[in-house]
Design a protein around this motif. Structure first.
Motif, mmCIF file in Angstrom:
data_model
loop_
_atom_site.group_PDB
_atom_site.id
_atom_site.type_symbol
_atom_site.label_atom_id
_atom_site.label_comp_id
_atom_site.label_asym_id
_atom_site.label_seq_id
_atom_site.Cartn_x
_atom_site.Cartn_y
_atom_site.Cartn_z
ATOM 1 N N GLY A 45 0.781 -1.229 0.000
ATOM 2 C CA GLY A 45 0.000 0.000 0.000
ATOM 3 C C GLY A 45 0.809 1.272 0.000
ATOM 4 O O GLY A 45 0.249 2.358 -0.146
ATOM 5 N N ALA A 46 2.134 1.174 0.153
ATOM 6 C CA ALA A 46 2.984 2.373 0.146
ATOM 7 C C ALA A 46 3.291 2.776 -1.293
ATOM 8 O O ALA A 46 3.104 2.007 -2.235
ATOM 9 C CB ALA A 46 4.272 2.103 0.908
ATOM 10 N N MET A 47 3.774 3.995 -1.476
ATOM 11 C CA MET A 47 4.183 4.470 -2.792
ATOM 12 C C MET A 47 5.710 4.384 -2.872
ATOM 13 O O MET A 47 6.413 5.100 -2.161
ATOM 14 C CB MET A 47 3.736 5.915 -3.024
ATOM 15 N N PRO A 48 6.253 3.521 -3.714
ATOM 16 C CA PRO A 48 7.698 3.328 -3.753
ATOM 17 C C PRO A 48 8.438 4.408 -4.549
ATOM 18 O O PRO A 48 7.978 4.834 -5.617
ATOM 19 C CB PRO A 48 7.852 1.967 -4.435
ATOM 20 N N LEU A 49 9.575 4.815 -4.036
ATOM 21 C CA LEU A 49 10.496 5.704 -4.732
ATOM 22 C C LEU A 49 11.812 4.945 -4.893
ATOM 23 O O LEU A 49 12.373 4.458 -3.916
ATOM 24 C CB LEU A 49 10.749 6.985 -3.935
ATOM 25 N N PHE A 50 12.304 4.853 -6.115
ATOM 26 C CA PHE A 50 13.531 4.103 -6.381
ATOM 27 C C PHE A 50 14.613 5.077 -6.836
ATOM 28 O O PHE A 50 14.428 5.801 -7.811
ATOM 29 C CB PHE A 50 13.276 3.044 -7.454
ATOM 30 N N ILE A 51 15.737 5.079 -6.128
ATOM 31 C CA ILE A 51 16.839 5.987 -6.437
ATOM 32 C C ILE A 51 18.005 5.171 -6.975
ATOM 33 O O ILE A 51 18.403 4.168 -6.374
ATOM 34 C CB ILE A 51 17.294 6.755 -5.181
ATOM 35 N N GLY A 76 14.429 -0.823 -11.866
ATOM 36 C CA GLY A 76 13.897 -0.416 -10.571
ATOM 37 C C GLY A 76 12.924 0.743 -10.698
ATOM 38 O O GLY A 76 11.880 0.784 -10.025
ATOM 39 N N PHE A 77 13.250 1.698 -11.578
ATOM 40 C CA PHE A 77 12.342 2.830 -11.806
ATOM 41 C C PHE A 77 11.002 2.324 -12.348
ATOM 42 O O PHE A 77 9.934 2.790 -11.937
ATOM 43 C CB PHE A 77 12.957 3.805 -12.821
ATOM 44 N N ALA A 78 11.071 1.355 -13.268
ATOM 45 C CA ALA A 78 9.839 0.802 -13.839
ATOM 46 C C ALA A 78 9.035 0.068 -12.772
ATOM 47 O O ALA A 78 7.799 0.158 -12.737
ATOM 48 C CB ALA A 78 10.179 -0.145 -14.992
ATOM 49 N N GLY A 79 9.733 -0.658 -11.897
ATOM 50 C CA GLY A 79 9.044 -1.358 -10.826
ATOM 51 C C GLY A 79 8.320 -0.407 -9.890
ATOM 52 O O GLY A 79 7.194 -0.672 -9.455
ATOM 53 N N ALA A 80 8.960 0.707 -9.573
ATOM 54 C CA ALA A 80 8.314 1.705 -8.713
ATOM 55 C C ALA A 80 7.062 2.263 -9.383
ATOM 56 O O ALA A 80 6.025 2.454 -8.739
ATOM 57 C CB ALA A 80 9.293 2.826 -8.384
ATOM 58 N N ALA A 81 7.154 2.525 -10.693
ATOM 59 C CA ALA A 81 6.006 3.064 -11.422
ATOM 60 C C ALA A 81 4.845 2.068 -11.437
ATOM 61 O O ALA A 81 3.676 2.470 -11.409
ATOM 62 C CB ALA A 81 6.410 3.410 -12.851
ATOM 63 N N ASP A 82 5.165 0.774 -11.459
ATOM 64 C CA ASP A 82 4.105 -0.257 -11.448
ATOM 65 C C ASP A 82 3.222 -0.149 -10.216
ATOM 66 O O ASP A 82 2.046 -0.543 -10.251
ATOM 67 C CB ASP A 82 4.730 -1.650 -11.482
ATOM 68 N N GLY A 84 2.614 2.762 -8.558
ATOM 69 C CA GLY A 84 2.183 4.135 -8.368
ATOM 70 C C GLY A 84 3.260 5.075 -7.879
ATOM 71 O O GLY A 84 2.965 6.212 -7.499
ATOM 72 N N GLY A 85 4.518 4.634 -7.902
ATOM 73 C CA GLY A 85 5.617 5.473 -7.454
ATOM 74 C C GLY A 85 6.409 6.032 -8.614
ATOM 75 O O GLY A 85 5.907 6.140 -9.733
ATOM 76 N N PHE A 86 7.667 6.332 -8.369
ATOM 77 C CA PHE A 86 8.494 6.921 -9.432
ATOM 78 C C PHE A 86 9.970 6.688 -9.146
ATOM 79 O O PHE A 86 10.366 6.282 -8.049
ATOM 80 C CB PHE A 86 8.210 8.417 -9.573
ATOM 81 N N GLY A 87 10.792 6.946 -10.165
ATOM 82 C CA GLY A 87 12.227 6.797 -10.052
ATOM 83 C C GLY A 87 12.927 8.133 -9.965
ATOM 84 O O GLY A 87 12.448 9.138 -10.497
ATOM 85 N N ILE A 88 14.078 8.131 -9.295
ATOM 86 C CA ILE A 88 14.924 9.317 -9.191
ATOM 87 C C ILE A 88 16.317 8.929 -9.679
ATOM 88 O O ILE A 88 16.994 8.113 -9.043
ATOM 89 C CB ILE A 88 15.007 9.839 -7.747
ATOM 90 N N ALA A 89 16.724 9.464 -10.819
ATOM 91 C CA ALA A 89 18.045 9.169 -11.370
ATOM 92 C C ALA A 89 19.089 10.068 -10.711
ATOM 93 O O ALA A 89 18.810 11.227 -10.382
ATOM 94 C CB ALA A 89 18.045 9.380 -12.875
ATOM 95 N N VAL A 90 20.284 9.536 -10.542
ATOM 96 C CA VAL A 90 21.373 10.277 -9.915
ATOM 97 C C VAL A 90 22.495 10.477 -10.928
ATOM 98 O O VAL A 90 22.926 9.518 -11.585
ATOM 99 C CB VAL A 90 21.917 9.528 -8.681
ATOM 100 N N GLY A 91 22.960 11.710 -11.061
ATOM 101 C CA GLY A 91 24.062 11.993 -11.964
ATOM 102 C C GLY A 91 23.602 12.433 -13.343
ATOM 103 O O GLY A 91 22.422 12.702 -13.569
ATOM 104 N N ARG A 107 13.291 6.301 -17.729
ATOM 105 C CA ARG A 107 12.155 5.959 -16.879
ATOM 106 C C ARG A 107 12.056 6.760 -15.587
ATOM 107 O O ARG A 107 11.013 6.726 -14.931
ATOM 108 C CB ARG A 107 12.214 4.461 -16.543
ATOM 109 N N ALA A 108 13.125 7.435 -15.189
ATOM 110 C CA ALA A 108 13.061 8.228 -13.961
ATOM 111 C C ALA A 108 12.315 9.531 -14.219
ATOM 112 O O ALA A 108 12.499 10.174 -15.245
ATOM 113 C CB ALA A 108 14.465 8.515 -13.450
ATOM 114 N N GLN A 109 11.493 9.920 -13.265
ATOM 115 C CA GLN A 109 10.742 11.167 -13.401
ATOM 116 C C GLN A 109 11.497 12.362 -12.822
ATOM 117 O O GLN A 109 11.236 13.500 -13.191
ATOM 118 C CB GLN A 109 9.387 11.036 -12.700
#
Length: 216
Positions: free
Chosen positions: A163-169, A178-184, A186-193, A199-201
Motif C-alpha cells: 500500500g505504500a508508494m515506492p520511490l527508487f533511487i 527499478g524505476f519501472a518497478g516503482a512506477a508499477d 504508483g511510485g516513481f524513479g529518481i536518477a542520480v548523476g 524511466r526516472a521522473q
C-alpha cells in the motif's frame, strides 16, 4: 549511496553508513529496501550486518528485514563460465569480479575493449542460458530473472511495504528496471548523476544530493 570507483573494492563507504540507513528505516517505519547489483555478502562487508529489506545480485537474491528469503535462493554461475570470463579478462587486461551469483568484466581502465567484452559476454550467455546486465563500464553475467524490478515487486507484496508508494533511487543502467518497478506500484524513479534516464521522473545531481535529500 557512494561514489563510483575505478575498482569495485575501492569504493569509500562512510563508516557510519549502516547506522544512517537504520535511522532512515525507522523514520520510514520499516519501509526501506536496499537494492544493489552487488552480492549481499559484499554489501554487508561494506555496511555491516543489515536488518532491513535488501536485494543483491541485481535483485535476484532478496531478503526481508527479518532475515526471511523473498523468493528462491539463486545458484552461482557454472564453473566453466567463470573460468572463461576470468581468462578473457586476463587476456585483455580487464578486471574480472567474481560475485556470489554472477561474474563481471570491468573495462573502465580499458574502454577500447567495451564492444569486445559485451559481445563475448552476450555469446557466453547465449551458450549457457544466462542473462547479461550492462552498467557503467561493466558487463555482467547472471542467472535469468535477475531484475531490480523483480525486487521491487517482491517487497511491495509484503508488509510493511504493501500500500505504500515506492520511490527508487539509482545511478546506473540496471536501475532503469527499478524505476519501472516503482512506477508499477504508483511510485516513481529518481536518477542520480548526468546519465540520461528513460524511466526516472526526477533527478538528483550526485551522491551528496542523495544524502541531503534523504536527510542521512
Amino acid at each position: 549511496m557512494v561514489e563510483i570507483a575505478s575498482d569495485p573494492d575501492a569504493i569509500l563507504v562512510p563508516p557510519d553508513m549502516g547506522d544512517r540507513l537504520r535511522v532512515l528505516r525507522d523514520r520510514l517505519e520499516g519501509r526501506l529496501a536496499l537494492v544493489s547489483g552487488r552480492a549481499l555478502d559484499d554489501v554487508e562487508r561494506h555496511l555491516g550486518r543489515l536488518d532491513l529489506a535488501r536485494a543483491g545480485s541485481h535483485g535476484l537474491d532478496r531478503i526481508h528485514a527479518d532475515g526471511r528469503p523473498a523468493g528462491s535462493i539463486p545458484a552461482p554461475l557454472p564453473d566453466e563460465v567463470i573460468t572463461k570470463l576470468r581468462h578473457f579478462a586476463q587476456d585483455h587486461g580487464l578486471l574480472f569480479e567474481l560475485k556470489t551469483h554472477g561474474g563481471a568484466l570491468h573495462y573502465r581502465q580499458r574502454p577500447e575493449y567495451e564492444k569486445q567484452a559485451q559481445a563475448f559476454a552476450a555469446d557466453l550467455a547465449d551458450k549457457h542460458g544466462l542473462a547479461v546486465k550492462r552498467g557503467k563500464a561493466v558487463v555482467e553475467l547472471v542467472r535469468p530473472g535477475a531484475s531490480k524490478r523483480g525486487a521491487v515487486e517482491a517487497f511491495m507484496e509484503q508488509p510493511p511495504f504493501v500500500g505504500a508508494m515506492p520511490l527508487f533511487i539509482g545511478d546506473d543502467v540496471t536501475d532503469e528496471d527499478g524505476f519501472a518497478g516503482a512506477a508499477d506500484f504508483g511510485g516513481f524513479g529518481i536518477a542520480v548523476g548526468e546519465r540520461p534516464s528513460e524511466r526516472a521522473q526526477y533527478r538528483l545531481d550526485n551522491v551528496a544530493a542523495v544524502h541531503h535529500w534523504l536527510e542521512i
